[in-house]
Design an enzyme around this catalytic site. Sequence first.
Site, PDB file in Angstrom:
ATOM      1  N   LYS A 107     114.349 -90.860 -97.651  1.00 24.07           N
ATOM      2  CA  LYS A 107     113.740 -92.161 -97.279  1.00 24.07           C
ATOM      3  C   LYS A 107     112.758 -92.496 -98.279  1.00 24.07           C
ATOM      4  CE  LYS A 107     110.842 -91.003 -93.647  1.00 24.07           C
ATOM      5  NZ  LYS A 107     110.248 -91.252 -92.401  1.00 24.07           N
ATOM      6  N   HIS A 143     121.506-102.478 -91.435  1.00 20.04           N
ATOM      7  CA  HIS A 143     122.426-101.223 -91.822  1.00 20.04           C
ATOM      8  C   HIS A 143     123.325-101.783 -92.723  1.00 20.04           C
ATOM      9  CE1 HIS A 143     121.090-100.033 -87.814  1.00 20.04           C
ATOM     10  NE2 HIS A 143     121.003 -98.770 -88.300  1.00 20.04           N
ATOM     11  N   ASP A 188     116.222-104.913 -87.690  1.00 19.47           N
ATOM     12  CA  ASP A 188     117.053-103.814 -88.085  1.00 19.47           C
ATOM     13  C   ASP A 188     118.192-104.278 -88.962  1.00 19.47           C
ATOM     14  OD1 ASP A 188     117.838-101.276 -88.161  1.00 19.47           O
ATOM     15  OD2 ASP A 188     118.300-101.131 -85.832  1.00 19.47           O
ATOM     16  N   GLN A 213     113.493-104.368 -83.361  1.00 22.65           N
ATOM     17  CA  GLN A 213     113.403-104.061 -84.807  1.00 22.65           C
ATOM     18  C   GLN A 213     114.121-105.249 -85.465  1.00 22.65           C
ATOM     19  OE1 GLN A 213     115.771-100.711 -84.148  1.00 22.65           O
ATOM     20  NE2 GLN A 213     114.114 -99.423 -84.539  1.00 22.65           N
ATOM     21  N   ARG A 260     112.311 -97.438 -75.931  1.00 23.41           N
ATOM     22  CA  ARG A 260     112.090 -95.858 -75.830  1.00 23.41           C
ATOM     23  C   ARG A 260     110.995 -95.387 -74.759  1.00 23.41           C
ATOM     24  NH1 ARG A 260     112.004 -95.971 -82.422  1.00 23.41           N
ATOM     25  NH2 ARG A 260     114.165 -96.655 -82.646  1.00 23.41           N
ATOM     26  N   CYS A 266     121.802 -98.751 -84.464  1.00 24.01           N
ATOM     27  CA  CYS A 266     122.645 -97.904 -85.326  1.00 24.01           C
ATOM     28  C   CYS A 266     124.302 -97.927 -84.839  1.00 24.01           C
ATOM     29  CB  CYS A 266     122.344 -96.588 -85.945  1.00 24.01           C
ATOM     30  SG  CYS A 266     120.491 -96.461 -85.935  1.00 24.01           S
ATOM     31  N   HIS A 291     119.962 -97.197 -93.434  1.00 21.49           N
ATOM     32  CA  HIS A 291     119.133 -97.950 -92.109  1.00 21.49           C
ATOM     33  C   HIS A 291     117.846 -98.403 -92.727  1.00 21.49           C
ATOM     34  CE1 HIS A 291     121.028 -94.866 -89.253  1.00 21.49           C
ATOM     35  NE2 HIS A 291     120.907 -94.203 -90.459  1.00 21.49           N
TER      36      HIS A 291
HETATM   37 ZN   LIG Z   1     119.548 -97.370 -87.749  1.00 22.56          ZN
END
Ligand SMILES: [Zn+2]
Length: 570
Positions: free
Chosen positions: A384, A304, A302, A300, A282, A253, A430
Amino acid sequence: MKTLQLHVDQLEYEPIRREGSVYEEIEPKSQSFRDVVVLFASVEEKDDEEIVDAMLSEVASSMKRLGADTLVIYPYAHLSNNLAPPIKAIHLVKYMEQRARELGIKVHKAPFGWNKRFSIVVKGHPLAEQFRALSQETLLQRQARPTQQTAAPSVEEKETLHVQMGRELDLFTINPVLGSGMPLFHPRGRIIRDELMNLIREVNLSLGFEEVWTPHVFKSDVWYQTGHYEHYRERMFIFTAKGEEYVVKPMNCPGHAMIYASRTRSYKDLPVMLSEFGTVYRNEQPGELTGLFRVRSITQDDGHAFVRPDQVEDVISRILRAVMYVLELTVRGKIYATLSTRPESFIGDPERWDEATQALKNALASLDMTYEVKEGEGAFYGPKIDVDIEDSHGRRWQCSTVQLDFFMPEKLDLKYVERDGSTQRPIMIHRAILGSIERFMGILLEHYNWRLPLWLSPSQVVVLPVSEKNRDYAANISDRMLSTGIRAELWTEGTLERRIRAAHQLRASLMAIVGDEEEGSSTITLRDYRGRLVKKLGLDVAMGWILNLIKRRALNLGEIDEDLIAMAKK
Ligand SMILES: [Zn+2]
């Protein structure tokens, strides 16, 4: 791994001195146990977590039969002459302790790397002494046995099914020497990853996401700003170099936020949508790591979106539509959506929360999605939507997430200029569709249970010349297929029968067999995994049929269908 399991009335031991350079830091003191199961264990060279899991599952069921609840794991080098290096052995012994605990066993571990004086009184019943030897070979042999349809696999076996597939199909391995929870994708596994990523790239393009790339390491300053340093520190890999502190990114992010902030944005520029196949790290607890389901290196899909409040509903509903499309193409299972709403403690303006939550509800309604509301279970920074999918084993997996965020734009000072010239904060969304590529791949492997659909299959066609004479012709067939994007492989070594068997074992989708007859008529014989054949098939017809299945991402596991038979007759 070799173990000697003893059901004992009494065990006493006392660490005397360290054996070598690898040992556990302990205060040497004597220990005594009554009425326990002792497991003397020698970790061998080729052992891994999977072997430990398999061993423990046998020990656990044996303990159940014995009515014993306490296990003493006793590292013991004298059961094998093929020992693992100590650094690996200590890792697996610790792993064993954690897994045993997770299985609900009371467990104690004698220290690794110490000479111990010990005395033992073994019970006299017939099951008191049990020796076990487990290796990858024995696991493979078990796997090779015809699977009984009746006996449901135990939870442990299910958990590691995709790890077995990973190894046997040469897709990926996890090597504790490099790090637990850090899967290595082999060429064939990388193909599956890429296919999933290609699908998401197409979806991203249609949604208006633009792909970016950001580094794997950011300075720790930004993680202070986002609050991760305070709240997520336990799971972050943090290091110092030349006096400056860095964090291996646990999420993407901030990088995307910085790209957004790299220039002035007007209300007309929004939504700004950035995507990345970002690998994040992680530091999950070793005991929590399970094959690809729970890893430390997570890629991910991912994305945004930086949006104005009035754009939330539209952007969310388009993302949700893409989620449905992707899950339908890949898993085709039942879908469950949940909406998590404002918790007790939250940041931001409650009115804005209500508007945003309503926008999420509208988006779900616009797609006719039924959903469950988890009242008050949203994150403190925004509501979410999660989307779960049910796999062929009836298990539910949370894959997709669409998370609104009022907090990070505040923390990282993100802005846009409104129509009236005022400065406003965008809302950050996200989103991940597959979630983690690794985990999704694990889910798919187990869902499809050894045989993937053609479009995901690393070996789409194996080309097999009947004899050496047909080799050039076969090479030509293979080249032509490759040039159109079909993953074809030319196999020439060994008898035809043997190559067919090997292709089966690798779960190749289709085989193209070419002998004199095929060469003479410029055709192929196509064989599917069930042994069905189409003879004298024109290459163009075969390729057209295969390419169409791939392009549609059809649910065809490598089966000759009526379409092809009809096409062949023409
Ligand atoms: Zn994010």
